[in-house]
Design a protein around this motif. Structure first.
Motif, PDB file in Angstrom:
ATOM      1  N   TRP A   1       0.681  -1.261   0.087  1.00 45.82           N
ATOM      2  CA  TRP A   1      -0.005  -0.036   0.031  1.00 45.82           C
ATOM      3  C   TRP A   1       0.911   1.105   0.044  1.00 45.82           C
ATOM      4  O   TRP A   1       0.394   2.275  -0.445  1.00 45.82           O
ATOM      5  CB  TRP A   1      -1.058  -0.007   1.344  1.00 45.82           C
ATOM      6  CG  TRP A   1      -2.174  -0.829   0.950  1.00 45.82           C
ATOM      7  CD1 TRP A   1      -2.571  -1.837   1.988  1.00 45.82           C
ATOM      8  CD2 TRP A   1      -2.831  -0.845  -0.031  1.00 45.82           C
ATOM      9  NE1 TRP A   1      -3.703  -2.471   1.342  1.00 45.82           N
ATOM     10  CE2 TRP A   1      -4.097  -1.816   0.301  1.00 45.82           C
ATOM     11  CE3 TRP A   1      -3.246  -0.267  -1.338  1.00 45.82           C
ATOM     12  CZ2 TRP A   1      -5.105  -1.931  -0.512  1.00 45.82           C
ATOM     13  CZ3 TRP A   1      -4.377  -0.666  -1.979  1.00 45.82           C
ATOM     14  CH2 TRP A   1      -5.251  -1.512  -1.723  1.00 45.82           C
ATOM     15  N   GLU A   2       2.076   1.003   0.595  1.00 51.10           N
ATOM     16  CA  GLU A   2       3.082   2.252   0.397  1.00 51.10           C
ATOM     17  C   GLU A   2       3.187   2.741  -0.941  1.00 51.10           C
ATOM     18  O   GLU A   2       3.002   3.989  -1.416  1.00 51.10           O
ATOM     19  CB  GLU A   2       4.191   1.912   1.133  1.00 51.10           C
ATOM     20  CG  GLU A   2       5.226   3.299   1.086  1.00 51.10           C
ATOM     21  CD  GLU A   2       6.376   2.955   2.126  1.00 51.10           C
ATOM     22  OE1 GLU A   2       7.372   3.722   1.808  1.00 51.10           O
ATOM     23  OE2 GLU A   2       6.632   1.993   2.654  1.00 51.10           O
ATOM     24  N   ALA A   3       3.432   1.701  -1.813  1.00 48.06           N
ATOM     25  CA  ALA A   3       3.648   2.030  -3.122  1.00 48.06           C
ATOM     26  C   ALA A   3       2.595   2.589  -3.724  1.00 48.06           C
ATOM     27  O   ALA A   3       2.648   3.502  -4.742  1.00 48.06           O
ATOM     28  CB  ALA A   3       4.205   0.858  -4.086  1.00 48.06           C
ATOM     29  N   ARG A   4       1.311   2.332  -3.384  1.00 46.00           N
ATOM     30  CA  ARG A   4       0.299   2.772  -4.019  1.00 46.00           C
ATOM     31  C   ARG A   4       0.040   4.234  -3.509  1.00 46.00           C
ATOM     32  O   ARG A   4      -0.711   5.003  -4.719  1.00 46.00           O
ATOM     33  CB  ARG A   4      -1.260   1.757  -3.507  1.00 46.00           C
ATOM     34  CG  ARG A   4      -1.002   0.392  -3.762  1.00 46.00           C
ATOM     35  CD  ARG A   4      -0.870   0.110  -5.267  1.00 46.00           C
ATOM     36  NE  ARG A   4      -0.543  -1.302  -5.401  1.00 46.00           N
ATOM     37  CZ  ARG A   4       0.604  -1.852  -5.994  1.00 46.00           C
ATOM     38  NH1 ARG A   4       1.551  -1.079  -6.378  1.00 46.00           N
ATOM     39  NH2 ARG A   4       0.388  -3.093  -6.013  1.00 46.00           N
ATOM     40  N   VAL A   5      -0.063   4.438  -2.221  1.00 47.43           N
ATOM     41  CA  VAL A   5      -0.080   5.748  -1.923  1.00 47.43           C
ATOM     42  C   VAL A   5       0.940   6.758  -2.668  1.00 47.43           C
ATOM     43  O   VAL A   5       0.439   7.930  -3.229  1.00 47.43           O
ATOM     44  CB  VAL A   5       0.361   5.959  -0.358  1.00 47.43           C
ATOM     45  CG1 VAL A   5       0.122   7.543  -0.006  1.00 47.43           C
ATOM     46  CG2 VAL A   5      -0.809   5.165   0.231  1.00 47.43           C
ATOM     47  N   ARG A   6       2.223   6.491  -2.851  1.00 47.19           N
ATOM     48  CA  ARG A   6       3.117   7.129  -3.548  1.00 47.19           C
ATOM     49  C   ARG A   6       2.684   7.348  -5.061  1.00 47.19           C
ATOM     50  O   ARG A   6       2.705   8.551  -5.635  1.00 47.19           O
ATOM     51  CB  ARG A   6       4.355   6.393  -3.744  1.00 47.19           C
ATOM     52  CG  ARG A   6       4.996   6.275  -2.298  1.00 47.19           C
ATOM     53  CD  ARG A   6       5.208   7.297  -1.787  1.00 47.19           C
ATOM     54  NE  ARG A   6       6.257   7.197  -0.213  1.00 47.19           N
ATOM     55  CZ  ARG A   6       6.272   7.906   0.662  1.00 47.19           C
ATOM     56  NH1 ARG A   6       5.634   9.120   0.682  1.00 47.19           N
ATOM     57  NH2 ARG A   6       6.802   7.620   1.724  1.00 47.19           N
ATOM     58  N   GLN A   7       1.874   6.270  -5.583  1.00 44.64           N
ATOM     59  CA  GLN A   7       1.432   6.709  -7.193  1.00 44.64           C
ATOM     60  C   GLN A   7       0.298   7.499  -6.918  1.00 44.64           C
ATOM     61  O   GLN A   7       0.174   8.502  -7.784  1.00 44.64           O
ATOM     62  CB  GLN A   7       0.894   5.270  -7.449  1.00 44.64           C
ATOM     63  CG  GLN A   7       1.861   4.201  -7.933  1.00 44.64           C
ATOM     64  CD  GLN A   7       1.118   2.894  -8.240  1.00 44.64           C
ATOM     65  OE1 GLN A   7       1.040   2.042  -7.372  1.00 44.64           O
ATOM     66  NE2 GLN A   7       1.115   2.584  -9.628  1.00 44.64           N
TER      67      GLN A   7
END
Length: 344
Positions: free
Chosen positions: A325-331
């Motif tokens: 989810w960290e990667a998704r937030v960054r996106q």
């Protein structure tokens, strides 16, 4: 309190599926330094609340109750994460979005049957960035709404979904959670009884009242981490009425991948699946196989369990950071900062 990032959340939405939503919301808050804004209680009699809540049979009657004013949703960025469009609190007064700098909507589920609710949601306020978790749903959504949509897949938090310590081996032979294909379920159950192995599978339709979905999510993560094999099927096979024109990539694939479990069954047809997990991530099982063929296939898989698990652990080492989810937030932060992301 004003400014910053605000995440609209409804703690009264409970059920197996909301564990993943709570994790995503928590990651948005952690990474943006923002805050949660709980959806206001409508102040209804508990019986009326129960039967008119979003995603329930008589939810449409909830529109008849007085609408709440929203006074403190001032935010530089307002994040709305919904399991489905029907979860939006439509009892807000119009103008709930007036004090937000930019607004972003993330939908876990965006199936064809939900298009009427998605259109209603689209007209309920100002949405600067629209995001679906299903890459293959984007053409349908853009055609049906006349707006630009972005695809950002689902994910997990690494603190909850991770493999066993190096050298440890699972104690569960096979697991199956949620939707299942009866012939394979029967074959796995028979195989495990014959070999005195444990087959762990869903036996309840809902959570015990008062259970935090994240507590259940912890339990699911432990069971997947302890599984040599877990079963996964594309939605269109086990629930063909749910989706008609595309093949969604749901959260179950990320949960299994992040724990090192070997998935057996069949993958979604979306080309993005191989991009996310690599070719051959799912050990194929034919839905048309006979009972004898299924038992033979299970024997083969069980003999190769250590080899297959080693491959999944290698994939985890190489790819785990792309499943979070960290990667998704960054996106999504990138989309919020990109002017052309709202075109259309």
């Amino acid at each position: 309190m004003t400014g910053g990032d605000v995440v609209l959340t409804n703690p009264r939405m409970v059920g197996f599926q909301y564990g993943m939503q709570r994790d995503f919301e928590a990651e948005i808050v952690r990474l943006t330094g923002g805050r949660l804004y709980p959806v206001p209680d409508r102040g209804l009699h508990p019986l009326v609340e129960r039967y008119t809540h979003p995603n329930t049979r008589y939810a449409s009657l909830g529109q008849l109750v007085p609408k709440h004013a929203v006074d403190d949703l001032a935010a530089d960025a307002l994040w709305v994460v919904l399991m489905g469009p029907e979860d939006f609190p439509f009892w807000f007064h119009r103008g709930w979005d007036r004090t937000a700098g930019r607004t972003v909507l993330y939908l876990f589920d965006s199936f064809e049957a939900q298009v009427p609710q998605i259109r209603k949601l689209q007209s309920a306020g100002r949405w600067d960035v629209l995001v679906t978790s299903f890459p293959a749903a984007v053409p349908m959504l853009e055609r049906e709404t006349g707006r630009r949509w972005h695809a950002i897949p689902q994910g997990v938090i690494a603190d909850r979904f991770h493999p066993l310590p190096a050298g440890d081996e699972p104690v569960i032979a096979f697991s199956s959670y949620g939707r299942r294909w009866p012939p394979l379920h029967d074959a796995v159950r028979d195989f495990c009884r014959r070999h005195r192995l444990h087959y762990d599978y869903t036996v309840a339709a809902g959570l015990q009242p008062g259970t935090d979905p994240r507590d259940n999510y912890d339990i699911l993560a432990w069971h997947l981490r302890q599984s040599w094999f877990t079963v996964g099927w594309p939605v269109e096979l086990t629930n063909p009425k749910r989706v008609r024109t595309f093949s969604p990539i749901t959260c179950r694939w990320f949960e299994a991948a992040a724990t090192g479990a070997v998935v057996i069954g069949g993958p979604p047809a979306d080309p993005a699946f191989d991009e996310l997990f690599g070719p051959g991530f799912v050990e194929p099982i034919s839905p048309n196989a006979t009972a004898d063929e299924l038992i033979k296939r299970l024997d083969e898989l069980w003999e190769r369990r250590r080899e297959l698990r080693a491959d999944r652990l290698r994939r985890h080492r190489e790819r785990w950071h792309t499943w979070t989810w960290e990667a998704r937030v960054r996106q999504m932060q990138t989309l919020l900062q990109t002017p052309h992301a709202t075109a259309g």
